[in-house]
Scaffold this motif. Sequence first.
Motif, PDB file in Angstrom:
ATOM      1  N   UNK A 225      44.576  69.260  83.012  1.00 18.58           N
ATOM      2  CA  UNK A 225      43.866  69.664  84.233  1.00 18.58           C
ATOM      3  C   UNK A 225      42.513  68.978  84.393  1.00 18.58           C
ATOM      4  N   UNK A 226      41.827  68.725  83.273  1.00 20.01           N
ATOM      5  CA  UNK A 226      40.499  68.100  83.353  1.00 20.01           C
ATOM      6  C   UNK A 226      40.467  66.731  82.697  1.00 20.01           C
ATOM      7  N   UNK A 227      41.628  66.245  82.232  1.00 18.27           N
ATOM      8  CA  UNK A 227      41.754  64.933  81.589  1.00 18.27           C
ATOM      9  C   UNK A 227      40.852  64.790  80.363  1.00 18.27           C
ATOM     10  N   UNK A 228      40.598  65.914  79.695  1.00 19.15           N
ATOM     11  CA  UNK A 228      39.832  65.883  78.457  1.00 19.15           C
ATOM     12  C   UNK A 228      38.336  65.981  78.625  1.00 19.15           C
ATOM     13  N   UNK A 229      37.852  66.075  79.872  1.00 16.73           N
ATOM     14  CA  UNK A 229      36.399  66.129  80.087  1.00 16.73           C
ATOM     15  C   UNK A 229      35.824  67.507  79.791  1.00 16.73           C
ATOM     16  N   UNK A 230      36.672  68.532  79.864  1.00 12.27           N
ATOM     17  CA  UNK A 230      36.186  69.887  79.664  1.00 12.27           C
ATOM     18  C   UNK A 230      35.501  70.465  80.891  1.00 12.27           C
ATOM     19  N   UNK A 231      35.450  69.691  81.963  1.00 17.75           N
ATOM     20  CA  UNK A 231      34.785  70.128  83.189  1.00 17.75           C
ATOM     21  C   UNK A 231      35.770  70.094  84.343  1.00 17.75           C
ATOM     22  N   UNK A 232      35.574  70.963  85.308  1.00 24.42           N
ATOM     23  CA  UNK A 232      36.443  71.032  86.479  1.00 24.42           C
ATOM     24  C   UNK A 232      35.597  71.344  87.706  1.00 24.42           C
ATOM     25  N   UNK A 233      36.132  71.039  88.872  1.00 25.45           N
ATOM     26  CA  UNK A 233      35.425  71.317  90.116  1.00 25.45           C
ATOM     27  C   UNK A 233      35.513  72.796  90.424  1.00 25.45           C
TER      28      UNK A 233
END
Length: 381
Positions: A225-233
């Motif tokens: 869901x976040x491609x590994x960034x750990x952040x989301x909109x």
Amino acid sequence: MSTKDWLEKDYYKILGVSKDAKPEEIKKAFRKIARENHPDQNPGNKKAEARFKEASEANSVLSDPKKRKEYDEQRSLFGGGFKFPGAGGARPGGYGSSGPSMDDLFRNATSGNQDISDLFGGLFGGTTTRRTTRSPRRGTDIEGEVTIDFTQAVEGTTVSLQTVSDAPCASCRGTGAKAGSVPKVCTTCQGSGMKETQTAGGFAMAEPCPECRGRGLVVEDPCPDCSGSGRARSTNTMQVRVPAGVTDGQRIRIKGKGGAGENGGPPGDLYVLVNVRPHPVFGRKGDNLTLEVPVTFTEAALGADIEVPTLNGPPVRLRVPAGTPNGRTFRVRGKGVRKANGDYGDLLVTVNVQVPSSLSAEAEAALRNYADVVGSGNPRA
């Protein structure tokens, strides 16, 4: 004055000037502080006396181009605000209660095989250790935009604003790893998120680790869901208070309403750009409202009492003196925009003399008779 004083004290802050302040600005700031805190003006006031001495010390450095240059270079070298350890009692390293000078520190570091990093590790109360805990990171600042009416800008209002910002991913709870897996500590920076490099002068420079991009963790199986960034909109709707007196194009800062921080870091800020719709009757000039009022030729020539509207109150009566020229402005006190201190600006009323587009035979005859009476002087002479 010792190097220790130069590194610990921010002389620009003491005088209340910027680091690129001109000599005349420094001189003006010092004179103001000296005038307010001089011992002769404040007998027995220890606080004022200390403030006066502090400002005098700062002025003696910043007003001297040579001393100021040396001061700026030393603070730039250590990033400003460098603090020597041991505020009381004996200092580490056997330098005594007065603390080490910069010359003592570098002399001891270069006299043997001691590494410069060991020197500063010992200075701060122990050996140097690599930081393995991830430091808090402040959230990002976000921007929003609202459009309000002219009256709302003058009186203040509350508007609903929808914002989009970064937040911890709900699927992986901010770890960036796929469900059932966990991120691993970055082997390049040992989880610190920072990588140190040695400069030619022997100093260690820290920069974000290129392997983990400053996170301190490496995700091998990323969250889809976040491609590994750990952040989301994240979309959030909030009520924003627009203060009275805001102007068109003004940006309002709302502290702590921006993106969420990481690792316990504080949230960012929200900046709201305010657009104000024009009013069909009133204008604005600073804290004053403006208004154009049409009057007839006879009212301007003979004088009259007329009614003029106010923005959110009853009309007021305005006396137009006889012989008022076109374009004259009158001031109605206290009928303008509310100021920050609670007072109000004024209403500026400009008279616009109306000229009839057509005349009846009687009116034309009367005007010609008027012209004969007053004479045929040339106003453009």
